[in-house]
Design an enzyme around this catalytic site. Structure first.
Site, short mmCIF file in Angstrom:
data_model
loop_
_atom_site.label_atom_id
_atom_site.label_comp_id
_atom_site.label_asym_id
_atom_site.label_seq_id
_atom_site.Cartn_x
_atom_site.Cartn_y
_atom_site.Cartn_z
N CYS A 115 1.02 -1.44 -0.35
CA CYS A 115 0.04 0.69 -0.11
C CYS A 115 0.66 1.13 0.42
CB CYS A 115 -1.14 0.54 1.25
SG CYS A 115 -2.01 -1.23 1.00
N HIS A 264 -4.15 7.25 1.47
CA HIS A 264 -3.98 5.28 0.51
C HIS A 264 -5.86 5.15 1.10
CE1 HIS A 264 -4.16 1.57 0.07
NE2 HIS A 264 -4.08 1.07 1.56
N ASN A 294 -9.83 -0.63 -2.05
CA ASN A 294 -8.63 -0.80 -1.84
C ASN A 294 -7.73 -1.51 -2.61
OD1 ASN A 294 -6.09 -0.97 -0.56
ND2 ASN A 294 -6.59 -1.60 1.00
#
Ligand code: UT7
Length: 337
Positions: A115, A264, A294
């Site tokens: 991420c 993020h 995500n």
């Protein structure tokens, strides 16, 4: 030393929309649970036969960014490609992007920081531009999560969260008198948490013959991602806050200087927690996890591209990017837009 700036942002998401209701048909979950715990309403998944791979999506996002910059792929000096879901075990996706984009034998660097991959990639590009080694760098984040998720009730704690997509930026050397620039980047890692969010194999630790012995009905499946959700959540909110403060302090700035924060897109609750902690308004924190889930290394550039499309950023604004994820790794970028 030179300075670098973001010239343009592009993105690509597969057409195939997967709603929470669609997931209800595959596993014991509910639209209400997913929205309450994550904010996600739908995500995109590659459809077999649609021609998309991690690298292909990366190229589509890159072409979109190049078009917006009015640049030709042959003007790029370096490709930085971040993903945790590469098309091949090796070589990395960077060379596939090079093959699809240009005949020039420019370097292609693969980033494996999950991420945080995009922020790490942006930082690497910034260093290469600052030293004068390269002038124009393409930074791409792309993920094909749907290929590796456990789409049964057993995997529901992870599989409802992740989506597919790609984002890309063109970064270039800032010209004399240019007010836009990357002010600083701040990167961290702490590998002792690696087991809290990982996909173990196939790897040199758990290779294919071993995987083939596993009984999928009864045993742990190393080939699906596993996450200790609450543990990751707690660390995420702490590290996001720390690394944003670190970036602001390094530049003699304070929270009141932030025009836009793009975290993020891990979980809407995490973004809202940070928003409250920093006393930012809803308008100052950009979120689009509701539509895409995500997308790991792709989440920040996709969000940035949409923020630009929605006119959320004006020249001279202070933009803060922050990421946290598997590893654990985390980082921030402080940018004068
Ligand atoms: O991007 C990289 C970094 N990742 C993150 O930052 C993610 C951080 N963590 C999270 O976002 C959240 O922890 C999750 C969204 C993953 C989970 O939310 P949670 O509020 O922490 O739920 P939980 O894991 O504590 O699970 C609560 C309950 C459990 O049932 P019991 O034991 O209370 O009966 C789970 O089995 O919810 C159950 N559950 C589900 N129920 C319906 C877990 N997943 C699901 C699901 N649908 N998809």
């Amino acid at each position: 030393m030179y300075a670098s700036k973001i010239v343009s942002v592009g993105y690509y998401v597969p057409e195939n929309v997967v709603t929470n209701k669609d997931l209800e048909k595959l596993m014991d979950t509910s639209d209400a649970w997913i929205i309450e715990r994550t904010g996600i309403q739908e995500r995109r998944h590659i459809k077999p036969g649609d021609g998309n791979t991690t690298s292909v999506m990366g190229v589509k996002a890159a072409k979109n960014a190049l078009e917006k910059a009015g640049m030709d792929a042959d003007e790029i000096d370096l490709i930085v490609f971040a993903t945790l879901s590469p098309t091949l075990y090796f070589p990395g996706g960077g060379v596939e992007v090079q093959e699809m984009l240009t005949k020039r034998t420019i370097p292609a660097l693969d980033i494996r920081n999950q991420c945080s991959g995009f922020v790490y990639g942006l930082s690497v590009a910034d260093q290469f531009i600052k030293t004068g080694m390269y002038k124009n760098v393409l930074v791409i984040g792309s993920e094909n999560h749907s290929g590796g998720l456990d789409m049964t009730t057993r995997g529901r704690g992870v599989s409802v969260i992740f989506g597919d997509g790609a984002g890309a930026i063109v970064m270039s050397r800032a010209e004399e008198g240019d007010s836009s620039s990357i002010l600083s980047t701040h990167l961290h890692s702490e590998g002792k948490h690696k087991k809290e969010l990982m996909l173990e194999g196939p790897s040199t630790q758990v290779w294919v013959p071993e995987l083939m012995q596993i009984n999928p009905e009864t045993e742990y499946l190393p080939y699906h991602p596993h996450m200790n959700g609450q543990y990751v959540f707690k660390h995420a909110v702490t590290r996001f806050s720390e690394v944003i403060n670190e970036g602001l302090e390094a530049n003699g700035l304070s929270v009141s200087d932030i025009d836009l924060l793009i975290p993020h897109q891990a979980n809407l609750r995490i973004s809202q927690f940070i928003q409250k902690r920093f006393s930012l308004s809803e308008n100052q924190v950009f979120n689009n996890i509701q539509k895409y889930g995500n997308t790991t290394a792709a989440s920040i550039p996709i969000a940035l591209a949409e923020a630009v499309e929605e006119d959320k950023l004006q020249r001279g604004d202070l933009l803060v990017l922050a990421a946290f994820g598997s590893g654990f790794t985390w980082g921030s970028a402080i940018i004068r837009w």
